[in-house]
Motif scaffolding. Structure first.
Motif, PDB file in Angstrom:
ATOM      1  N   ASP A  16      44.267  20.461  58.547  1.00 19.95           N
ATOM      2  CA  ASP A  16      43.181  20.466  57.570  1.00 19.95           C
ATOM      3  C   ASP A  16      43.422  21.517  56.481  1.00 19.95           C
ATOM      4  O   ASP A  16      43.206  21.256  55.296  1.00 19.95           O
ATOM      5  CB  ASP A  16      41.844  20.735  58.266  1.00 19.95           C
ATOM      6  N   ALA A  17      43.881  22.698  56.871  1.00 21.70           N
ATOM      7  CA  ALA A  17      44.098  23.770  55.901  1.00 21.70           C
ATOM      8  C   ALA A  17      45.239  23.439  54.946  1.00 21.70           C
ATOM      9  O   ALA A  17      45.126  23.663  53.722  1.00 21.70           O
ATOM     10  CB  ALA A  17      44.388  25.079  56.622  1.00 21.70           C
ATOM     11  N   LEU A  18      46.329  22.884  55.480  1.00 22.51           N
ATOM     12  CA  LEU A  18      47.455  22.533  54.618  1.00 22.51           C
ATOM     13  C   LEU A  18      47.092  21.436  53.630  1.00 22.51           C
ATOM     14  O   LEU A  18      47.445  21.513  52.453  1.00 22.51           O
ATOM     15  CB  LEU A  18      48.674  22.100  55.454  1.00 22.51           C
ATOM     16  N   LEU A  19      46.377  20.431  54.085  1.00 22.95           N
ATOM     17  CA  LEU A  19      45.977  19.365  53.167  1.00 22.95           C
ATOM     18  C   LEU A  19      45.002  19.893  52.114  1.00 22.95           C
ATOM     19  O   LEU A  19      45.067  19.510  50.940  1.00 22.95           O
ATOM     20  CB  LEU A  19      45.351  18.207  53.943  1.00 22.95           C
ATOM     21  N   ALA A  20      44.121  20.791  52.521  1.00 24.22           N
ATOM     22  CA  ALA A  20      43.140  21.334  51.579  1.00 24.22           C
ATOM     23  C   ALA A  20      43.807  22.144  50.479  1.00 24.22           C
ATOM     24  O   ALA A  20      43.506  21.965  49.291  1.00 24.22           O
ATOM     25  CB  ALA A  20      42.123  22.196  52.324  1.00 24.22           C
ATOM     26  N   ILE A  21      44.710  23.042  50.839  1.00 21.97           N
ATOM     27  CA  ILE A  21      45.309  23.946  49.849  1.00 21.97           C
ATOM     28  C   ILE A  21      46.444  23.285  49.090  1.00 21.97           C
ATOM     29  O   ILE A  21      46.564  23.431  47.865  1.00 21.97           O
ATOM     30  CB  ILE A  21      45.788  25.240  50.543  1.00 21.97           C
ATOM     31  N   ASN A  22      47.297  22.535  49.788  1.00 24.12           N
ATOM     32  CA  ASN A  22      48.497  21.976  49.161  1.00 24.12           C
ATOM     33  C   ASN A  22      48.225  20.701  48.374  1.00 24.12           C
ATOM     34  O   ASN A  22      49.050  20.326  47.540  1.00 24.12           O
ATOM     35  CB  ASN A  22      49.562  21.698  50.218  1.00 24.12           C
ATOM     36  N   LEU A  23      47.117  20.024  48.651  1.00 23.84           N
ATOM     37  CA  LEU A  23      46.857  18.757  47.979  1.00 23.84           C
ATOM     38  C   LEU A  23      45.455  18.695  47.366  1.00 23.84           C
ATOM     39  O   LEU A  23      45.307  18.517  46.161  1.00 23.84           O
ATOM     40  CB  LEU A  23      47.056  17.585  48.951  1.00 23.84           C
ATOM     41  N   SER A  24      44.426  18.842  48.193  1.00 21.78           N
ATOM     42  CA  SER A  24      43.065  18.649  47.675  1.00 21.78           C
ATOM     43  C   SER A  24      42.716  19.652  46.581  1.00 21.78           C
ATOM     44  O   SER A  24      42.035  19.303  45.601  1.00 21.78           O
ATOM     45  CB  SER A  24      42.048  18.738  48.810  1.00 21.78           C
ATOM     46  N   ALA A  25      43.176  20.885  46.704  1.00 20.11           N
ATOM     47  CA  ALA A  25      42.895  21.878  45.660  1.00 20.11           C
ATOM     48  C   ALA A  25      43.452  21.431  44.317  1.00 20.11           C
ATOM     49  O   ALA A  25      42.832  21.671  43.267  1.00 20.11           O
ATOM     50  CB  ALA A  25      43.470  23.233  46.053  1.00 20.11           C
ATOM     51  N   CYS A  26      44.612  20.780  44.343  1.00 20.29           N
ATOM     52  CA  CYS A  26      45.215  20.291  43.095  1.00 20.29           C
ATOM     53  C   CYS A  26      44.353  19.194  42.479  1.00 20.29           C
ATOM     54  O   CYS A  26      44.202  19.120  41.249  1.00 20.29           O
ATOM     55  CB  CYS A  26      46.624  19.781  43.360  1.00 20.29           C
ATOM     56  N   PHE A  27      43.793  18.332  43.314  1.00 21.13           N
ATOM     57  CA  PHE A  27      42.867  17.318  42.816  1.00 21.13           C
ATOM     58  C   PHE A  27      41.682  17.972  42.115  1.00 21.13           C
ATOM     59  O   PHE A  27      41.291  17.586  41.007  1.00 21.13           O
ATOM     60  CB  PHE A  27      42.382  16.434  43.969  1.00 21.13           C
ATOM     61  N   HIS A  28      41.104  18.986  42.742  1.00 19.68           N
ATOM     62  CA  HIS A  28      39.908  19.615  42.179  1.00 19.68           C
ATOM     63  C   HIS A  28      40.216  20.344  40.866  1.00 19.68           C
ATOM     64  O   HIS A  28      39.418  20.274  39.918  1.00 19.68           O
ATOM     65  CB  HIS A  28      39.283  20.562  43.195  1.00 19.68           C
ATOM     66  N   THR A  29      41.345  21.048  40.795  1.00 18.29           N
ATOM     67  CA  THR A  29      41.666  21.746  39.542  1.00 18.29           C
ATOM     68  C   THR A  29      41.979  20.742  38.432  1.00 18.29           C
ATOM     69  O   THR A  29      41.551  20.920  37.286  1.00 18.29           O
ATOM     70  CB  THR A  29      42.848  22.706  39.716  1.00 18.29           C
ATOM     71  N   MET A  30      42.701  19.683  38.760  1.00 17.50           N
ATOM     72  CA  MET A  30      43.040  18.676  37.750  1.00 17.50           C
ATOM     73  C   MET A  30      41.802  17.930  37.273  1.00 17.50           C
ATOM     74  O   MET A  30      41.652  17.645  36.076  1.00 17.50           O
ATOM     75  CB  MET A  30      44.082  17.711  38.309  1.00 17.50           C
ATOM     76  N   LYS A  31      40.909  17.604  38.198  1.00 18.77           N
ATOM     77  CA  LYS A  31      39.674  16.924  37.815  1.00 18.77           C
ATOM     78  C   LYS A  31      38.889  17.746  36.807  1.00 18.77           C
ATOM     79  O   LYS A  31      38.301  17.203  35.850  1.00 18.77           O
ATOM     80  CB  LYS A  31      38.823  16.660  39.062  1.00 18.77           C
ATOM     81  N   ALA A  32      38.894  19.062  36.993  1.00 16.94           N
ATOM     82  CA  ALA A  32      38.157  19.929  36.082  1.00 16.94           C
ATOM     83  C   ALA A  32      38.869  20.111  34.746  1.00 16.94           C
ATOM     84  O   ALA A  32      38.223  20.188  33.694  1.00 16.94           O
ATOM     85  CB  ALA A  32      37.935  21.296  36.737  1.00 16.94           C
ATOM     86  N   ALA A  33      40.198  20.190  34.751  1.00 15.03           N
ATOM     87  CA  ALA A  33      40.944  20.560  33.547  1.00 15.03           C
ATOM     88  C   ALA A  33      41.309  19.388  32.645  1.00 15.03           C
ATOM     89  O   ALA A  33      41.340  19.529  31.413  1.00 15.03           O
ATOM     90  CB  ALA A  33      42.218  21.305  33.940  1.00 15.03           C
ATOM     91  N   LEU A  34      41.592  18.227  33.227  1.00 15.73           N
ATOM     92  CA  LEU A  34      42.168  17.131  32.438  1.00 15.73           C
ATOM     93  C   LEU A  34      41.237  16.569  31.355  1.00 15.73           C
ATOM     94  O   LEU A  34      41.716  16.252  30.250  1.00 15.73           O
ATOM     95  CB  LEU A  34      42.650  16.015  33.355  1.00 15.73           C
ATOM     96  N   PRO A  35      39.937  16.421  31.592  1.00 18.30           N
ATOM     97  CA  PRO A  35      39.106  15.871  30.511  1.00 18.30           C
ATOM     98  C   PRO A  35      39.157  16.695  29.233  1.00 18.30           C
ATOM     99  O   PRO A  35      39.229  16.136  28.124  1.00 18.30           O
ATOM    100  CB  PRO A  35      37.707  15.855  31.129  1.00 18.30           C
ATOM    101  N   GLY A  36      39.127  18.007  29.347  1.00 22.99           N
ATOM    102  CA  GLY A  36      39.204  18.860  28.163  1.00 22.99           C
ATOM    103  C   GLY A  36      40.556  18.758  27.482  1.00 22.99           C
ATOM    104  O   GLY A  36      40.640  18.757  26.239  1.00 22.99           O
ATOM    105  N   MET A  37      41.622  18.691  28.263  1.00 20.45           N
ATOM    106  CA  MET A  37      42.948  18.510  27.686  1.00 20.45           C
ATOM    107  C   MET A  37      43.012  17.213  26.891  1.00 20.45           C
ATOM    108  O   MET A  37      43.544  17.165  25.770  1.00 20.45           O
ATOM    109  CB  MET A  37      44.005  18.514  28.794  1.00 20.45           C
ATOM    110  N   ALA A  38      42.472  16.137  27.478  1.00 24.84           N
ATOM    111  CA  ALA A  38      42.479  14.840  26.798  1.00 24.84           C
ATOM    112  C   ALA A  38      41.703  14.906  25.491  1.00 24.84           C
ATOM    113  O   ALA A  38      42.136  14.376  24.453  1.00 24.84           O
ATOM    114  CB  ALA A  38      41.904  13.766  27.712  1.00 24.84           C
ATOM    115  N   ALA A  39      40.560  15.581  25.505  1.00 25.00           N
ATOM    116  CA  ALA A  39      39.727  15.667  24.306  1.00 25.00           C
ATOM    117  C   ALA A  39      40.428  16.434  23.190  1.00 25.00           C
ATOM    118  O   ALA A  39      40.263  16.106  21.999  1.00 25.00           O
ATOM    119  CB  ALA A  39      38.402  16.343  24.644  1.00 25.00           C
ATOM    120  N   ARG A  40      41.249  17.427  23.561  1.00 17.37           N
ATOM    121  CA  ARG A  40      41.934  18.243  22.549  1.00 17.37           C
ATOM    122  C   ARG A  40      43.306  17.686  22.183  1.00 17.37           C
ATOM    123  O   ARG A  40      43.933  18.170  21.240  1.00 17.37           O
ATOM    124  CB  ARG A  40      42.056  19.693  23.057  1.00 17.37           C
TER     125      ARG A  40
END
Length: 264
Positions: free
Chosen positions: A108-132
């Motif tokens: 659970d910890a490896l999937l959370a840090i190595n994969l799911s965290a990347c989903f959460h950061t990308m979900k937050a960052a990509l819309p603004g990148m696309a807009a700019r």
């Protein structure tokens, strides 16, 4: 490529208090970016990392202590960092054991840090990148995002997942921006053996009386034909190049830096 082409840009690097992540943060700072870092370590290590990033040339460096297992903490970190131009997901953990003996909490910890965290950061960052019309996501996967090894089930699963996640994000962002703005790209780097303190015990175990270089060659001979490791700064240089405007059409790639490992 020591020009300040990221002047005025803002970057976030996870897992950046040591190793590859710190090298990437320093490279981004040297190119002129304001650099936010996330990573483990005591107060002295965090201060040292921030000082190194500033010394490299970052006009500002900020540390965020978010626990990457916690989506709410990630959302708070992303909000505090503000709109990002560059996101480097580097944080990762490892645990080796046969599949049947792998502790469920480690899975659970490896999937959370190595994969799911990347989903959460990308979900937050990509819309603004696309807009700019400009954005760079560089996910530090691993050679284990391309091939498997014994006793690394959660790590291999997470890194394969990260490569797939990055390809989907790259497709969704491919039409954003243009050559002039730089577009939005999402790529993975897939390092093989990298010379960090974490692998020193494995080198020492194989060195015997022959010394460190013998230990390195014995370790790499198992899988990496070049018989030489990459340095963190070399991985950082590639990550930095992906942030250049000229890299606008390089997206959805999983780039091996593995001394021929995956060419076999």
């Amino acid at each position: 490529m020591n020009d300040r082409f990221l002047e005025g840009r803002v970057a976030l690097v996870t897992g950046a208090t040591s190793g590859i992540g710190l090298a990437v943060a320093e490279a981004l700072g040297a190119a002129g970016a304001v650099v936010h870092i996330n990573g483990l370590g005591d107060a002295a290590q965090v201060r040292a990392a921030l000082a190194a990033v500033r010394a490299a040339g970052a006009p500002e460096a900020v540390h965020h202590p978010a626990d990457l297992r916690d989506p709410a903490a990630i959302r708070a970190m992303m909000a505090a960092a503000g709109p990002l131009d560059v996101l480097v997901n580097n944080a990762g953990i490892q645990h080796t054991a046969p599949l049947a003996d792998m502790p469920e909490e480690r899975w659970d910890a490896l999937l959370a840090i190595n994969l799911s965290a990347c989903f959460h950061t990308m979900k937050a960052a990509l819309p603004g990148m696309a807009a700019r019309g400009f954005g760079r996501v560089v996910n530090i996967a691993s050679v284990h995002g391309l091939v498997a090894s014994l006793h690394k089930a959660p790590y291999v699963a997470a890194k394969h997942g990260l490569v797939g996640l990055s390809k989907v994000a790259a497709l969704e962002m491919a039409g954003q921006g243009d050559r002039a703005s730089g577009g939005v790209t999402v790529n993975c780097l897939c390092p093989g053996w990298v010379e960090t303190p974490l692998i020193e015990p494995q080198i020492a175990a194989r060195a015997g009386d022959g010394g460190r270089e013998v230990g390195i060659r014995a370790l790499l001979a198992e899988k990496q034909p070049s018989l030489r490791m990459a340095l963190p700064a070399e991985i950082a240089a590639l990550a930095l190049w992906l942030c250049r405007r000229e890299a606008h059409n390089l997206t959805g790639a999983a780039i091996p830096v593995d001394g021929g490992w995956t060419a076999q």
